[in-house]
Design an enzyme around this catalytic site. Sequence first.
Site, short mmCIF file in Angstrom:
data_model
loop_
_atom_site.label_atom_id
_atom_site.label_comp_id
_atom_site.label_asym_id
_atom_site.label_seq_id
_atom_site.Cartn_x
_atom_site.Cartn_y
_atom_site.Cartn_z
N CYS A 1 -2.99 8.67 -1.05
CA CYS A 1 -4.00 8.47 -2.08
C CYS A 1 -4.71 9.77 -2.40
O CYS A 1 -5.45 9.86 -3.36
CB CYS A 1 -5.02 7.43 -1.62
SG CYS A 1 -5.99 8.00 -0.23
N SER B 1 -3.92 -0.60 -3.22
CA SER B 1 -3.90 -0.26 -4.65
C SER B 1 -5.16 -0.77 -5.34
O SER B 1 -5.81 -1.71 -4.85
CB SER B 1 -2.67 -0.89 -5.30
OG SER B 1 -2.75 -2.30 -5.18
N PHE C 1 0.63 0.48 3.16
CA PHE C 1 1.84 0.88 3.90
C PHE C 1 1.87 2.35 4.26
O PHE C 1 2.64 2.77 5.12
CB PHE C 1 3.09 0.54 3.06
CG PHE C 1 3.41 1.55 1.99
CD1 PHE C 1 4.07 2.73 2.30
CD2 PHE C 1 3.02 1.35 0.66
CE1 PHE C 1 4.35 3.68 1.32
CE2 PHE C 1 3.29 2.28 -0.32
CZ PHE C 1 3.95 3.45 0.02
N GLU D 1 2.62 -5.55 5.62
CA GLU D 1 3.81 -6.23 6.17
C GLU D 1 5.04 -5.32 6.14
O GLU D 1 6.04 -5.58 6.81
CB GLU D 1 4.08 -7.54 5.41
CG GLU D 1 4.42 -7.39 3.92
CD GLU D 1 3.19 -7.32 3.01
OE1 GLU D 1 2.19 -6.70 3.41
OE2 GLU D 1 3.24 -7.89 1.90
N LYS E 1 -5.09 -6.98 9.40
CA LYS E 1 -3.88 -7.42 8.67
C LYS E 1 -3.19 -6.13 8.19
O LYS E 1 -3.58 -5.54 7.20
CB LYS E 1 -4.30 -8.28 7.46
CG LYS E 1 -3.26 -9.25 6.95
CD LYS E 1 -1.97 -8.66 6.45
CE LYS E 1 -2.06 -8.11 5.04
NZ LYS E 1 -0.78 -7.46 4.63
N GLU F 1 -0.88 5.87 -11.60
CA GLU F 1 -0.58 6.30 -10.23
C GLU F 1 0.92 6.09 -10.00
O GLU F 1 1.40 4.96 -9.94
CB GLU F 1 -1.38 5.47 -9.21
CG GLU F 1 -1.09 5.91 -7.80
CD GLU F 1 -1.93 5.20 -6.74
OE1 GLU F 1 -2.16 3.97 -6.88
OE2 GLU F 1 -2.36 5.87 -5.78
P1 NAD Z 1 -1.07 -2.75 -1.89
O1 NAD Z 1 -2.33 -2.89 -2.66
O2 NAD Z 1 0.17 -3.26 -2.47
O3 NAD Z 1 -1.23 -3.48 -0.46
C1 NAD Z 1 -2.36 -3.28 0.35
C2 NAD Z 1 -2.56 -4.53 1.21
O4 NAD Z 1 -2.84 -5.63 0.35
C3 NAD Z 1 -1.35 -4.89 2.03
O5 NAD Z 1 -1.78 -5.26 3.32
C4 NAD Z 1 -0.73 -6.06 1.28
O6 NAD Z 1 -0.11 -7.00 2.13
C5 NAD Z 1 -1.91 -6.70 0.58
N1 NAD Z 1 -1.58 -7.27 -0.73
C6 NAD Z 1 -0.63 -6.85 -1.60
N2 NAD Z 1 -0.67 -7.60 -2.72
C7 NAD Z 1 -1.67 -8.50 -2.56
C8 NAD Z 1 -2.20 -9.54 -3.39
N3 NAD Z 1 -1.71 -9.81 -4.59
N4 NAD Z 1 -3.24 -10.26 -2.92
C9 NAD Z 1 -3.75 -10.01 -1.70
N5 NAD Z 1 -3.27 -9.04 -0.89
C10 NAD Z 1 -2.25 -8.29 -1.30
O7 NAD Z 1 -0.95 -1.20 -1.50
P2 NAD Z 1 0.26 -0.47 -0.79
O8 NAD Z 1 1.40 -0.38 -1.74
O9 NAD Z 1 0.50 -1.02 0.54
O10 NAD Z 1 -0.38 1.00 -0.59
C11 NAD Z 1 -0.37 1.98 -1.58
C12 NAD Z 1 -1.66 1.97 -2.36
O11 NAD Z 1 -2.76 2.15 -1.48
C13 NAD Z 1 -1.76 3.13 -3.35
O12 NAD Z 1 -2.32 2.64 -4.53
C14 NAD Z 1 -2.68 4.12 -2.68
O13 NAD Z 1 -3.38 4.99 -3.55
C15 NAD Z 1 -3.62 3.18 -1.98
N6 NAD Z 1 -4.31 3.83 -0.88
C16 NAD Z 1 -5.61 4.15 -1.07
C17 NAD Z 1 -6.31 4.81 -0.10
C18 NAD Z 1 -7.74 5.19 -0.31
O14 NAD Z 1 -8.37 5.64 0.64
N7 NAD Z 1 -8.32 5.04 -1.48
C19 NAD Z 1 -5.67 5.14 1.11
C20 NAD Z 1 -4.34 4.78 1.29
C21 NAD Z 1 -3.66 4.12 0.27
#
Ligand code: NAD
Length: 514
Positions: free
Chosen positions: A312, A257, A180, A207, A204, A405
């Site tokens: 991140c 994440s 997000f 959402e 994807k 985090e």
């Molecule tokens: P998230 O992991 O909750 O969601 C990421 C994606 O995975 C979304 O598209 C979501 O719909 C999907 N998703 C969520 N739960 C899922 C599940 N159980 N099974 C399958 N798909 C699922 O992350 P977020 O809250 O959207 O973003 C924040 C996180 O992203 C933080 O941990 C941040 O550090 C990380 N991030 C990392 C980087 C990097 O380059 N390492 C960059 C940006 C963000």
Amino acid sequence: MSVVASPSEASGKSRNSSNPLVFGARSYDFVEYVPCRNWIGGSFRDAMNGQSMAINNPRHNKAMGQVAMSGAADIEAAVAAAKAAWPAWKAMPIKERSQVLYNVKYIMQRDLEELAWLVSHENGKTFAEAKASVEKGIECVEMGASLANMVAGGQIDVSRGVNCEVTQEALGVVAGIAPFNFPVMVPLWMLPQALLGGNCFILKPSEVVPYGAMKLAQIFKEAGLPDGVFNVVNGGRDVVEAICDHPDIKAVGFVGSTKVAKLVYARGSAAGKKMLCLGGAKNHLVVVPDADVTLTATNVVASAYGCAGQRCMAASVMLAVGQTQHIIDAMVTEAKKIKVGVDIGPVINKDAYDRIVRYIDDAEKAGCKILVDGRGAKVAGQEGYWIGPTVIDGVRPEMPAACDEIFGPVLSIVRVASVDAAIAVENKNPYGNAAAVYTTNGAVARYCIERFEAGMCGVNVGVPVPREPFAFGGWNNSKFGNGDMTGMDGFHFWTRPRKVTSKWTVQSDTTWMG
Ligand code: NAD
């Protein structure tokens, strides 16, 4: 061959005052927007299951629209559209493919303000932060466009009359899954290299912030990308799992994440796909007594509180080595200058708000001192999820505020006696995205950088994001898979090498290798 409309030609087709897709906001005032539907084969479609979810503007805590919550059937349709588009796209010379990206760059620059306001409204970033994130996305597009001049394969005569050459070939249909926090930028970590490599792409988006991808689909269409080459399927876990399981999707890039990155990496790998999954982070800043006070104070604050700490690459733990009270005092003064609602936006939603406040409450209960307290922040007329900059002092390395985090505007200060003690705390953390050292001493800087367990390191730079062409990616629990996501690594991830060994004549001096 002219397959690509120039941006000015193309602009007449889709930009006029009656186009409902133009996002008209030019301030933080709340506005509603269109439904966010899937983009498959060059047209909008609702989710086949008919489901949708509200898209919340986090500054106002009001729904600005609805997003399709798709399932496996929508992924099936997107794969079919992508497969149909692939032969012609793959056959197009790379220099022609790159022209689409040049057009994307010009259109994004033309629409920069609109894109930035859209990101600000759906994600909560300040306008300046949102604009910077779109500009970084444009830099990724530039990198992708320039690849056409950089990816010539190698070849040599490996024996008498025998030549070997290597070319990077498209994989076919590939997919990307985004988080997000950067609705436009993170998709553009993947799309340029994947498309330049001759693949068709299914995105994807998160959402929670799906509009950025919807606008990107429109921009790529206007830039001349053939229908079906780029598709967007909105939704949550169901869509991600369908992507991981679909046999015709050959590679998946994921950013999110660590918990989900691990799951997605395992599921996609088990299905035989090429996977690169970037996860979460806990970034440490080592501050030593000789550090420049102003540079350190302003830079640490910018790192910890930019994008409300929802990066991140955000600083999360300050490892204050020895006599650094004067720097902490200056840093606290800087943090207190930040105006909530103006210099810092809201956090994304109620879950995030509750989680972040809980970490601050728990640290306080455990005896830590809250030097700057962002709890209870309010912005008149904007009922969003506000937390101001927060500095927690006296955090011990084993406490949740030092280990987890938090993903919010919270900086934990862990005081340590030596640089080695600071490095030990940094290295014990399972994440490995970023680490930085603040010092005026080159030897100290080098000592730390050589020992940090982190893929992206900074010297007096608290958000050490490698600008293009240097690739983005962490280590350890911040990344699952080989290589990095952007730069030349991205191109190699989205392609596969073909080695061709050729011989055209019988050579009288042939050796056993011929
Ligand atoms: P998230 O992991 O909750 O969601 C990421 C994606 O995975 C979304 O598209 C979501 O719909 C999907 N998703 C969520 N739960 C899922 C599940 N159980 N099974 C399958 N798909 C699922 O992350 P977020 O809250 O959207 O973003 C924040 C996180 O992203 C933080 O941990 C941040 O550090 C990380 N991030 C990392 C980087 C990097 O380059 N390492 C960059 C940006 C963000």
